[in-house]
Design a protein around this motif. Structure first.
Motif, PDB file in Angstrom:
ATOM      1  N   ALA A 311       0.857  -1.188   0.000  1.00  0.00           N
ATOM      2  CA  ALA A 311       0.000   0.000   0.000  1.00  0.00           C
ATOM      3  C   ALA A 311       0.889   1.232   0.000  1.00  0.00           C
ATOM      4  O   ALA A 311       2.081   1.160   0.339  1.00  0.00           O
ATOM      5  CB  ALA A 311      -0.927   0.001   1.221  1.00  0.00           C
ATOM      6  N   ALA A 312       0.317   2.379  -0.363  1.00  0.00           N
ATOM      7  CA  ALA A 312       1.089   3.624  -0.430  1.00  0.00           C
ATOM      8  C   ALA A 312       1.655   4.009   0.931  1.00  0.00           C
ATOM      9  O   ALA A 312       2.728   4.607   1.014  1.00  0.00           O
ATOM     10  CB  ALA A 312       0.210   4.749  -0.980  1.00  0.00           C
ATOM     11  N   ARG A 313       0.950   3.658   2.008  1.00  0.00           N
ATOM     12  CA  ARG A 313       1.437   4.008   3.349  1.00  0.00           C
ATOM     13  C   ARG A 313       2.709   3.249   3.714  1.00  0.00           C
ATOM     14  O   ARG A 313       3.463   3.673   4.597  1.00  0.00           O
ATOM     15  CB  ARG A 313       0.349   3.709   4.389  1.00  0.00           C
ATOM     16  N   GLU A 375      -4.215   3.924  -5.972  1.00  0.00           N
ATOM     17  CA  GLU A 375      -3.892   5.044  -5.078  1.00  0.00           C
ATOM     18  C   GLU A 375      -3.081   6.110  -5.807  1.00  0.00           C
ATOM     19  O   GLU A 375      -3.334   7.307  -5.655  1.00  0.00           O
ATOM     20  CB  GLU A 375      -3.116   4.527  -3.869  1.00  0.00           C
ATOM     21  N   VAL A 376      -2.086   5.670  -6.577  1.00  0.00           N
ATOM     22  CA  VAL A 376      -1.194   6.616  -7.245  1.00  0.00           C
ATOM     23  C   VAL A 376      -1.949   7.466  -8.254  1.00  0.00           C
ATOM     24  O   VAL A 376      -1.760   8.693  -8.327  1.00  0.00           O
ATOM     25  CB  VAL A 376      -0.029   5.854  -7.925  1.00  0.00           C
ATOM     26  N   LYS A 381      -6.514   8.293  -3.069  1.00  0.00           N
ATOM     27  CA  LYS A 381      -7.810   7.805  -2.598  1.00  0.00           C
ATOM     28  C   LYS A 381      -7.703   6.356  -2.120  1.00  0.00           C
ATOM     29  O   LYS A 381      -6.967   5.564  -2.682  1.00  0.00           O
ATOM     30  CB  LYS A 381      -8.853   7.896  -3.716  1.00  0.00           C
ATOM     31  N   THR A 382      -8.479   6.012  -1.100  1.00  0.00           N
ATOM     32  CA  THR A 382      -8.490   4.651  -0.576  1.00  0.00           C
ATOM     33  C   THR A 382      -9.376   3.773  -1.450  1.00  0.00           C
ATOM     34  O   THR A 382     -10.480   4.180  -1.816  1.00  0.00           O
ATOM     35  CB  THR A 382      -9.017   4.629   0.865  1.00  0.00           C
ATOM     36  N   PRO A 383      -8.927   2.565  -1.807  1.00  0.00           N
ATOM     37  CA  PRO A 383      -9.760   1.679  -2.620  1.00  0.00           C
ATOM     38  C   PRO A 383     -11.113   1.400  -1.968  1.00  0.00           C
ATOM     39  O   PRO A 383     -11.205   1.253  -0.746  1.00  0.00           O
ATOM     40  CB  PRO A 383      -8.922   0.394  -2.700  1.00  0.00           C
ATOM     41  N   PHE A 384     -12.151   1.347  -2.766  1.00  0.00           N
ATOM     42  CA  PHE A 384     -13.524   1.010  -2.356  1.00  0.00           C
ATOM     43  C   PHE A 384     -14.140   2.020  -1.368  1.00  0.00           C
ATOM     44  O   PHE A 384     -15.172   1.724  -0.766  1.00  0.00           O
ATOM     45  CB  PHE A 384     -13.581  -0.396  -1.720  1.00  0.00           C
TER      46      PHE A 384
END
Length: 479
Positions: A311-313, A375-376, A381-384
């Protein structure tokens, strides 16, 4: 190889023949066992080892065919008779033995790049190899020179003795074998014998593969730049080491506080950069970050490590715009592992097979990589997040395919293709990390998009020009 003498490796030892029985087909191999190195050295120092194929008994019993395995008849082995050195009573016409070819689908899904096997050590001498073999069943694969050819060797510790078995290759179909089963690759040979605990030579089986040391790097991790000089033993280059993974140094567990010590990145997380209101991530940087993330995932998968939370985080950037993956998960020997109970699970990033059965694999990491692409290109934005489902409801919806993640913003076509192939429901059909890297190189010329490459140099040039203008506004800049 008829009549060809192959010099033994640096430490010579006695050649041991496989016992003859009427119930099985006799095979030959260049296996050598080290019983007493000093005695073996004295006995063989002056004469090379002559490879001789034992004649098959005149009326052998038929070898029972292994279920679901295709038999190959009259397939020549790479070693054959040398009638000149046979006793008079054993001078018989050249005979052909039988090998049994095991189709790839009988072996299962196998990593066919031998460099990615953790117990493959590349070029290694016998002395160094035997210093690693300590327990019964320990084994590793190495490369060596025999005569004038390069060969793969399976080195194993069996009943307090070290044995070294050369992997042979048929001339016709290019199959690899050591005893009676032949395979299209060495990786399949190892996987089949290890999984089914079938002796790969004599009565020896593969039990515990010895992993490479931390200092044994893959060639792909090193980029050679400027040549600094050369000496008697080689050239000296300035280069760059690039695994695209945050280095893990160790843990502090002796007392509180418990600490995990990792490499420091002087930038922000990718999530923070995407959500930043100060500046928007450029299209070039988005491609660069996703390429770096794919390289990091591919490195982990090559080490048989499943991240489990792409994930991006969990992607960090340094000041040179190099992205590295952090907070990676678990080293595994098999294809998948069962999820441990407890903890908050990132359902929005997890693959359907993980949500359904709790299994993680390299394919589930690729599914999560698709969420990273989302996300990129949606600027963080968070999926779903727009579907209104949370927790167990979202879990059931993902498993049942009632909600599907799509990218509805402007995005390069090849990136969309990567996204769609990474989000396929069937794990066998999902794209691999290696293929993702290849696409980025083919479609975006990533050798130019690297932070130290063309775009990086151009960016650095204009940054210097801008700083010079600000510092000396009255001095003209010559171009």
């Amino acid at each position: 190889m008829s009549g060809v003498e192959l010099q033994p490796e640096s430490t010579q030892s006695e050649e041991k023949e496989e016992p003859k029985t009427a119930a099985t087909t006799i095979s030959s191999t260049e296996e050598t066992k080290t019983e007493n190195p000093n005695v073996a050295l004295d006995n063989l120092a002056k004469t090379p080892i002559q490879l001789i194929l034992q004649p098959t008994p005149q009326t052998p019993a038929k070898t029972p065919e292994t279920p679901r395995i295709q038999k190959i008849n009259n397939l020549k082995k790479s070693a054959s008779f040398d009638s000149k050195n046979q006793p008079e009573d054993s001078k018989t016409p050249k005979q052909r033995d039988q090998l049994i070819e095991v189709p790839s689908d009988e072996v299962g899904r196998v990593e066919n790049n031998i460099d990615n096997l953790p117990f493959y050590h590349g070029f290694m001498g016998r002395t160094e190899c035997e210093s690693m073999l300590s327990n019964h069943g320990d084994f590793l694969i190495r490369m060596t020179e025999v005569g004038r050819r390069v060969a793969y060797v399976i080195s194993v510790r069996w009943h307090y003795q070290n044995s070294h078995v050369l992997v042979k290759r048929t001339k016709t179909k290019k199959l690899y074998w050591t005893k009676k089963y032949a395979f299209k690759s060495i990786c399949e040979l190892i996987a089949y014998h290890k999984l089914n605990q079938i002796p790969f030579y004599d009565n020896m089986t593969l039990i515990c593969g010895l992993a490479r040391h931390e200092w044994q790097l893959n060639n792909e991790q090193v980029t050679l730049n400027k040549k600094l000089g050369e000496g008697q033993f080689g050239e000296v280059h300035k280069g760059k080491l690039k695994p695209n993974v945050i280095k893990f140094y160790g843990v502090c567990t002796m007392k509180e506080p418990i600490m995990i010590v990792m490499e420091f990145c002087d930038g922000s997380s990718l999530e923070d950069v995407l959500l930043s209101k100060e500046s928007k991530v450029s299209s070039e940087d988005k491609i660069l970050y996703l390429f770096h993330a794919a390289c990091g995932i591919d490195y982990l998968h090559g080490k048989h490590v499943i991240h489990r939370d792409i994930a991006a985080r969990n992607c960090l950037l340094n000041s040179k715009k190099v992205l590295k993956i952090s907070d990676f998960g678990l080293s595994v020997k098999g294809v998948a592992i069962k999820e441990r109970k407890g903890g908050c699970l990132p359902v929005k990033y997890m693959a359907p097979e993980t949500l359904k059965k709790g299994f993680y694999s390299t394919a589930s990491d690729i599914y999560s990589y698709g969420a990273l692409v989302y996300e990129v290109y949606t600027d963080g934005k968070t999926p779903f997040e727009s579907c209104g489902l949370r927790g167990n409801e979202l879990r059931k919806a993902i498993i049942g395919k009632s909600v599907i993640l799509t990218i509805d913003v402007e995005c390069p076509e090849f990136v969309k293709a990567i996204f769609e192939q990474s989000r396929l429901y069937d794990t066998e059909q999902r794209i691999s990390s290696k293929r993702i890297i290849e696409i980025f190189k083919e479609e975006a010329g990533m050798h130019e998009l690297d932070a130290t490459g063309l775009f990086g140099r151009i960016g650095s040039f204009f940054s210097r020009v801008r700083r010079q203008k600000e510092a000396e506004p009255s001095v003209p800049i010559l171009t």
